[in-house]
Design an enzyme around this catalytic site. Sequence first.
Site, PDB file in Angstrom:
ATOM      1  N   ASP A  60      65.607  95.813  55.648  1.00  0.00           N
ATOM      2  CA  ASP A  60      66.735  95.690  56.567  1.00  0.00           C
ATOM      3  C   ASP A  60      66.648  94.432  57.428  1.00  0.00           C
ATOM      4  OD1 ASP A  60      67.198  98.186  55.557  1.00  0.00           O
ATOM      5  OD2 ASP A  60      67.419  99.161  57.506  1.00  0.00           O
ATOM      6  N   HIS A  78      61.439  96.185  56.960  1.00  0.00           N
ATOM      7  CA  HIS A  78      62.264  95.137  57.575  1.00  0.00           C
ATOM      8  C   HIS A  78      61.740  93.770  57.167  1.00  0.00           C
ATOM      9  CE1 HIS A  78      62.802  98.722  60.083  1.00  0.00           C
ATOM     10  NE2 HIS A  78      63.999  98.250  60.342  1.00  0.00           N
TER      11      HIS A  78
HETATM   12 NI    NI Z   1      68.470  97.228  61.312  1.00  0.00          NI
END
Ligand code: NI
Length: 310
Positions: free
Chosen positions: A118, A264
Amino acid sequence: MKNPLQTFGFQVLTSSKTGEPALPRLSRRGFIALSASLGSSCSMISSAKPDAGADDLATVDPASAPARTTANTTYRTPKVQGPVPRNPDLNLPSSGASSGITFSRVSVAQPYIAITFDDGPHPKNTPRLLDMLRERNIKATFYVIGRNVDLYPNVLRRTVSEGHEIGNHTYNHPILSKLGDSTVRDELTKCRDAVARAAGVKPRTLRPPYGALLQRQREWIHRELEYPTIMWSVDPLDWKRPGASVVTSRILSNTTPGAIVLAHDLHASTVDAMPATLDGLLRKGFKFVTVSQLLAMGSQTAPGQVASGQ
Ligand code: NI
Protein backbone atom coordinates in the site's frame (compact mmCIF):
# COMPACT_ATOMS: atom_id res chain seq x y z
CA MET A 1 16.09 23.20 17.91
CA LYS A 2 16.40 20.63 15.23
CA ASN A 3 13.46 20.80 12.91
CA PRO A 4 11.53 17.52 13.20
CA LEU A 5 11.46 17.27 9.44
CA GLN A 6 15.20 16.81 9.51
CA THR A 7 14.77 13.66 11.52
CA PHE A 8 13.31 12.18 8.36
CA GLY A 9 16.40 13.16 6.46
CA PHE A 10 14.81 15.96 4.48
CA GLN A 11 16.40 19.26 3.72
CA VAL A 12 14.51 22.06 5.40
CA LEU A 13 14.47 25.49 3.83
CA THR A 14 13.38 28.56 5.77
CA SER A 15 11.85 31.81 4.71
CA SER A 16 14.30 34.65 4.29
CA LYS A 17 11.77 37.47 4.50
CA THR A 18 12.60 39.76 7.36
CA GLY A 19 10.02 40.06 10.08
CA GLU A 20 8.16 36.90 9.21
CA PRO A 21 8.39 33.78 11.23
CA ALA A 22 10.63 31.25 9.58
CA LEU A 23 8.17 28.89 8.02
CA PRO A 24 9.49 25.45 7.24
CA ARG A 25 9.50 24.71 3.56
CA LEU A 26 10.39 21.56 1.77
CA SER A 27 11.45 20.77 -1.69
CA ARG A 28 8.51 19.24 -3.56
CA ARG A 29 10.12 15.82 -3.51
CA GLY A 30 10.78 16.13 0.18
CA PHE A 31 7.21 17.11 0.89
CA ILE A 32 5.78 14.15 -0.93
CA ALA A 33 8.13 11.69 0.70
CA LEU A 34 7.43 13.17 4.09
CA SER A 35 3.69 13.29 3.68
CA ALA A 36 3.75 9.67 2.62
CA SER A 37 5.85 8.78 5.65
CA LEU A 38 3.63 10.57 8.09
CA GLY A 39 0.15 9.64 7.20
CA SER A 40 -0.08 6.66 4.97
CA SER A 41 -0.20 3.52 6.94
CA CYS A 42 -3.30 1.54 6.18
CA SER A 43 -3.78 -0.68 9.09
CA MET A 44 -4.56 1.62 12.00
CA ILE A 45 -6.48 4.84 12.33
CA SER A 46 -3.98 5.91 14.97
CA SER A 47 -1.26 5.85 12.37
CA ALA A 48 -2.87 8.89 10.80
CA LYS A 49 -1.55 10.94 13.67
CA PRO A 50 1.67 12.49 12.47
CA ASP A 51 4.79 12.36 14.50
CA ALA A 52 5.74 15.19 16.84
CA GLY A 53 6.36 18.46 15.09
CA ALA A 54 4.39 17.67 11.99
CA ASP A 55 2.01 20.54 12.70
CA ASP A 56 4.64 22.56 10.90
CA LEU A 57 3.41 20.91 7.75
CA ALA A 58 0.23 22.98 7.92
CA THR A 59 2.18 25.65 6.09
CA VAL A 60 2.75 23.39 3.10
CA ASP A 61 -0.11 23.17 0.64
CA PRO A 62 -0.31 19.76 -1.07
CA ALA A 63 -2.14 21.33 -3.99
CA SER A 64 0.88 23.49 -4.70
CA ALA A 65 3.03 20.46 -5.49
CA PRO A 66 3.07 20.13 -9.27
CA ALA A 67 2.91 16.68 -10.80
CA ARG A 68 6.19 15.09 -11.73
CA THR A 69 6.11 13.78 -15.24
CA THR A 70 9.76 13.16 -16.01
CA ALA A 71 11.33 9.73 -15.97
CA ASN A 72 13.14 8.14 -13.05
CA THR A 73 16.43 8.28 -14.87
CA THR A 74 18.68 7.89 -11.84
CA TYR A 75 17.48 4.44 -10.87
CA ARG A 76 19.53 1.43 -11.90
CA THR A 77 18.38 -2.15 -11.45
CA PRO A 78 20.88 -3.97 -9.22
CA LYS A 79 22.22 -7.36 -10.17
CA VAL A 80 20.66 -10.48 -8.70
CA GLN A 81 22.56 -11.59 -5.61
CA GLY A 82 22.65 -15.30 -6.26
CA PRO A 83 19.98 -18.00 -6.55
CA VAL A 84 16.58 -17.35 -4.97
CA PRO A 85 13.45 -19.50 -4.83
CA ARG A 86 11.04 -18.90 -7.68
CA ASN A 87 7.30 -18.63 -7.71
CA PRO A 88 5.80 -21.00 -10.33
CA ASP A 89 4.30 -19.59 -13.51
CA LEU A 90 0.60 -19.25 -12.75
CA ASN A 91 -1.62 -18.43 -15.69
CA LEU A 92 -4.78 -18.13 -13.68
CA PRO A 93 -7.92 -16.16 -14.49
CA SER A 94 -8.40 -12.88 -12.70
CA SER A 95 -12.12 -12.47 -13.28
CA GLY A 96 -15.31 -14.39 -12.68
CA ALA A 97 -16.61 -16.32 -9.68
CA SER A 98 -16.84 -14.13 -6.60
CA SER A 99 -19.36 -11.36 -6.22
CA GLY A 100 -18.70 -10.56 -2.56
CA ILE A 101 -18.48 -7.04 -1.23
CA THR A 102 -15.67 -7.44 1.32
CA PHE A 103 -12.77 -9.87 1.54
CA SER A 104 -10.06 -10.28 4.14
CA ARG A 105 -8.99 -13.69 2.91
CA VAL A 106 -10.24 -16.33 0.52
CA SER A 107 -10.97 -20.03 0.98
CA VAL A 108 -8.80 -21.92 -1.47
CA ALA A 109 -7.94 -25.56 -2.01
CA GLN A 110 -4.24 -24.93 -2.58
CA PRO A 111 -1.70 -22.74 -0.76
CA TYR A 112 -2.32 -19.62 -2.81
CA ILE A 113 -1.75 -16.24 -1.19
CA ALA A 114 -1.80 -12.60 -2.28
CA ILE A 115 0.73 -10.10 -0.99
CA THR A 116 -0.30 -6.46 -1.17
CA PHE A 117 1.71 -3.25 -0.90
CA ASP A 118 0.00 0.00 0.00
CA ASP A 119 0.67 3.72 -0.29
CA GLY A 120 3.07 3.84 -3.23
CA PRO A 121 4.36 4.34 -5.73
CA HIS A 122 7.57 5.46 -4.04
CA PRO A 123 10.45 6.59 -6.27
CA LYS A 124 13.11 4.42 -4.57
CA ASN A 125 11.46 1.72 -2.48
CA THR A 126 8.96 0.57 -5.07
CA PRO A 127 11.57 -0.07 -7.81
CA ARG A 128 13.73 -1.88 -5.26
CA LEU A 129 10.77 -4.07 -4.35
CA LEU A 130 9.94 -4.67 -8.01
CA ASP A 131 13.45 -6.09 -8.49
CA MET A 132 12.90 -8.51 -5.62
CA LEU A 133 9.55 -9.62 -6.98
CA ARG A 134 10.87 -10.04 -10.50
CA GLU A 135 13.77 -12.20 -9.33
CA ARG A 136 11.27 -14.56 -7.73
CA ASN A 137 8.59 -14.47 -10.44
CA ILE A 138 6.10 -13.12 -7.90
CA LYS A 139 3.11 -11.00 -8.93
CA ALA A 140 1.83 -8.71 -6.19
CA THR A 141 -0.99 -6.21 -5.85
CA PHE A 142 -0.21 -2.55 -5.25
CA TYR A 143 -2.85 -0.34 -3.63
CA VAL A 144 -1.61 2.99 -4.86
CA ILE A 145 -2.37 6.54 -3.74
CA GLY A 146 -3.44 8.58 -6.76
CA ARG A 147 -1.45 11.59 -5.61
CA ASN A 148 1.74 9.48 -5.68
CA VAL A 149 0.81 8.04 -9.07
CA ASP A 150 0.70 11.56 -10.48
CA LEU A 151 4.15 12.22 -9.01
CA TYR A 152 5.78 8.97 -10.13
CA PRO A 153 3.85 7.70 -13.16
CA ASN A 154 6.89 5.91 -14.51
CA VAL A 155 7.17 3.76 -11.41
CA LEU A 156 3.52 2.78 -11.87
CA ARG A 157 4.11 2.01 -15.54
CA ARG A 158 6.97 -0.30 -14.65
CA THR A 159 4.81 -1.97 -11.98
CA VAL A 160 2.07 -2.67 -14.52
CA SER A 161 4.47 -3.75 -17.25
CA GLU A 162 5.96 -6.37 -14.94
CA GLY A 163 2.58 -8.01 -14.43
CA HIS A 164 1.48 -6.70 -11.06
CA GLU A 165 -2.07 -5.69 -10.26
CA ILE A 166 -3.02 -2.15 -9.30
CA GLY A 167 -5.70 -1.45 -6.71
CA ASN A 168 -7.43 1.78 -5.70
CA HIS A 169 -6.25 3.34 -2.41
CA THR A 170 -7.87 6.77 -2.97
CA TYR A 171 -6.23 9.95 -4.22
CA ASN A 172 -5.33 11.65 -0.92
CA HIS A 173 -5.48 8.78 1.59
CA PRO A 174 -8.28 10.20 3.78
CA ILE A 175 -10.40 8.39 6.35
CA LEU A 176 -13.29 7.57 4.03
CA SER A 177 -15.69 6.58 6.80
CA LYS A 178 -15.79 10.23 7.91
CA LEU A 179 -16.54 11.61 4.46
CA GLY A 180 -19.72 12.17 2.49
CA ASP A 181 -20.54 10.05 -0.52
CA SER A 182 -19.62 12.66 -3.11
CA THR A 183 -16.18 13.20 -1.57
CA VAL A 184 -15.60 9.46 -1.37
CA ARG A 185 -16.64 9.13 -5.00
CA ASP A 186 -14.18 11.88 -5.97
CA GLU A 187 -11.34 10.21 -4.05
CA LEU A 188 -11.91 6.90 -5.80
CA THR A 189 -12.47 8.23 -9.30
CA LYS A 190 -9.47 10.57 -9.08
CA CYS A 191 -7.22 7.66 -8.12
CA ARG A 192 -8.74 5.49 -10.84
CA ASP A 193 -8.17 8.22 -13.42
CA ALA A 194 -4.57 8.80 -12.31
CA VAL A 195 -3.83 5.08 -12.72
CA ALA A 196 -5.47 5.03 -16.14
CA ARG A 197 -3.53 8.12 -17.24
CA ALA A 198 -0.20 6.74 -16.08
CA ALA A 199 -0.44 3.11 -17.10
CA GLY A 200 -3.57 2.56 -19.17
CA VAL A 201 -5.19 0.17 -16.69
CA LYS A 202 -8.01 0.51 -14.19
CA PRO A 203 -7.96 -0.69 -10.60
CA ARG A 204 -10.33 -3.60 -10.00
CA THR A 205 -10.49 -3.58 -6.22
CA LEU A 206 -10.42 -1.05 -3.41
CA ARG A 207 -8.51 -0.95 -0.16
CA PRO A 208 -9.74 1.84 2.11
CA PRO A 209 -6.98 3.78 3.92
CA TYR A 210 -6.73 2.57 7.52
CA GLY A 211 -9.32 -0.07 6.64
CA ALA A 212 -11.93 2.55 7.48
CA LEU A 213 -15.06 2.09 5.38
CA LEU A 214 -18.64 1.68 6.59
CA GLN A 215 -20.71 -1.26 5.42
CA ARG A 216 -23.14 1.13 3.77
CA GLN A 217 -20.23 2.70 1.85
CA ARG A 218 -18.85 -0.68 0.84
CA GLU A 219 -22.22 -1.55 -0.61
CA TRP A 220 -22.74 1.54 -2.75
CA ILE A 221 -19.13 1.52 -3.91
CA HIS A 222 -19.49 -2.10 -4.97
CA ARG A 223 -22.76 -1.35 -6.71
CA GLU A 224 -21.64 1.83 -8.42
CA LEU A 225 -17.91 1.39 -9.07
CA GLU A 226 -17.81 -2.44 -8.98
CA TYR A 227 -14.98 -2.50 -6.47
CA PRO A 228 -14.94 -5.21 -3.84
CA THR A 229 -13.37 -3.91 -0.63
CA ILE A 230 -10.16 -5.77 0.14
CA MET A 231 -9.00 -5.92 3.74
CA TRP A 232 -6.29 -8.35 4.92
CA SER A 233 -5.72 -11.38 7.11
CA VAL A 234 -2.02 -10.85 7.87
CA ASP A 235 -0.83 -7.52 9.26
CA PRO A 236 2.83 -7.30 10.32
CA LEU A 237 2.33 -3.70 11.55
CA ASP A 238 5.28 -2.79 9.37
CA TRP A 239 4.30 0.91 9.44
CA LYS A 240 5.52 0.99 13.05
CA ARG A 241 8.96 0.09 11.68
CA PRO A 242 9.62 -2.80 14.06
CA GLY A 243 12.66 -3.89 12.05
CA ALA A 244 12.97 -6.10 9.02
CA SER A 245 13.40 -9.38 10.90
CA VAL A 246 10.25 -8.76 12.95
CA VAL A 247 8.23 -7.99 9.82
CA THR A 248 9.50 -11.20 8.27
CA SER A 249 8.74 -13.38 11.29
CA ARG A 250 5.24 -11.92 11.73
CA ILE A 251 4.33 -12.60 8.13
CA LEU A 252 5.86 -16.08 8.06
CA SER A 253 4.14 -17.17 11.27
CA ASN A 254 0.67 -15.83 10.38
CA THR A 255 0.27 -16.64 6.69
CA THR A 256 -2.03 -19.53 5.79
CA PRO A 257 -3.54 -20.61 2.45
CA GLY A 258 -5.88 -17.95 1.06
CA ALA A 259 -4.23 -15.18 3.07
CA ILE A 260 -4.13 -11.57 1.99
CA VAL A 261 -0.91 -10.06 3.39
CA LEU A 262 -0.72 -6.33 4.10
CA ALA A 263 2.55 -4.39 3.74
CA HIS A 264 3.64 -0.90 2.69
CA ASP A 265 6.14 -0.28 -0.07
CA LEU A 266 6.83 3.30 0.98
CA HIS A 267 8.80 2.13 4.02
CA ALA A 268 12.41 1.18 3.30
CA SER A 269 12.43 -1.19 6.28
CA THR A 270 9.45 -3.09 4.86
CA VAL A 271 11.23 -3.52 1.55
CA ASP A 272 14.35 -4.59 3.46
CA ALA A 273 12.26 -7.37 4.99
CA MET A 274 11.01 -8.70 1.68
CA PRO A 275 13.84 -10.95 0.46
CA ALA A 276 13.70 -13.10 3.58
CA THR A 277 9.90 -12.86 3.74
CA LEU A 278 9.31 -13.84 0.13
CA ASP A 279 11.91 -16.61 0.22
CA GLY A 280 10.47 -17.93 3.46
CA LEU A 281 6.93 -18.04 2.08
CA LEU A 282 8.09 -19.74 -1.12
CA ARG A 283 10.03 -22.35 0.86
CA LYS A 284 6.89 -23.05 2.87
CA GLY A 285 5.17 -23.92 -0.40
CA PHE A 286 3.01 -20.83 -0.82
CA LYS A 287 2.21 -19.70 -4.35
CA PHE A 288 1.75 -16.00 -4.97
CA VAL A 289 -1.17 -14.69 -7.03
CA THR A 290 -2.74 -11.27 -7.40
CA VAL A 291 -5.78 -10.28 -5.38
CA SER A 292 -8.08 -10.61 -8.39
CA GLN A 293 -6.69 -14.07 -9.13
CA LEU A 294 -7.23 -15.07 -5.52
CA LEU A 295 -10.81 -13.78 -5.55
CA ALA A 296 -11.52 -15.62 -8.77
CA MET A 297 -10.52 -18.97 -7.32
CA GLY A 298 -12.25 -18.83 -3.98
CA SER A 299 -15.40 -18.20 -2.05
CA GLN A 300 -15.94 -15.28 0.24
CA THR A 301 -14.78 -15.29 3.83
CA ALA A 302 -16.06 -12.58 6.11
CA PRO A 303 -13.64 -10.01 7.49
CA GLY A 304 -12.18 -10.96 10.81
CA GLN A 305 -13.07 -14.61 10.39
CA VAL A 306 -10.32 -16.85 11.68
CA ALA A 307 -8.46 -18.70 9.01
CA SER A 308 -9.48 -22.32 8.84
CA GLY A 309 -5.89 -23.54 8.78
CA GLN A 310 -3.95 -25.59 6.30
NI1 NI B 1 -2.59 3.32 3.19
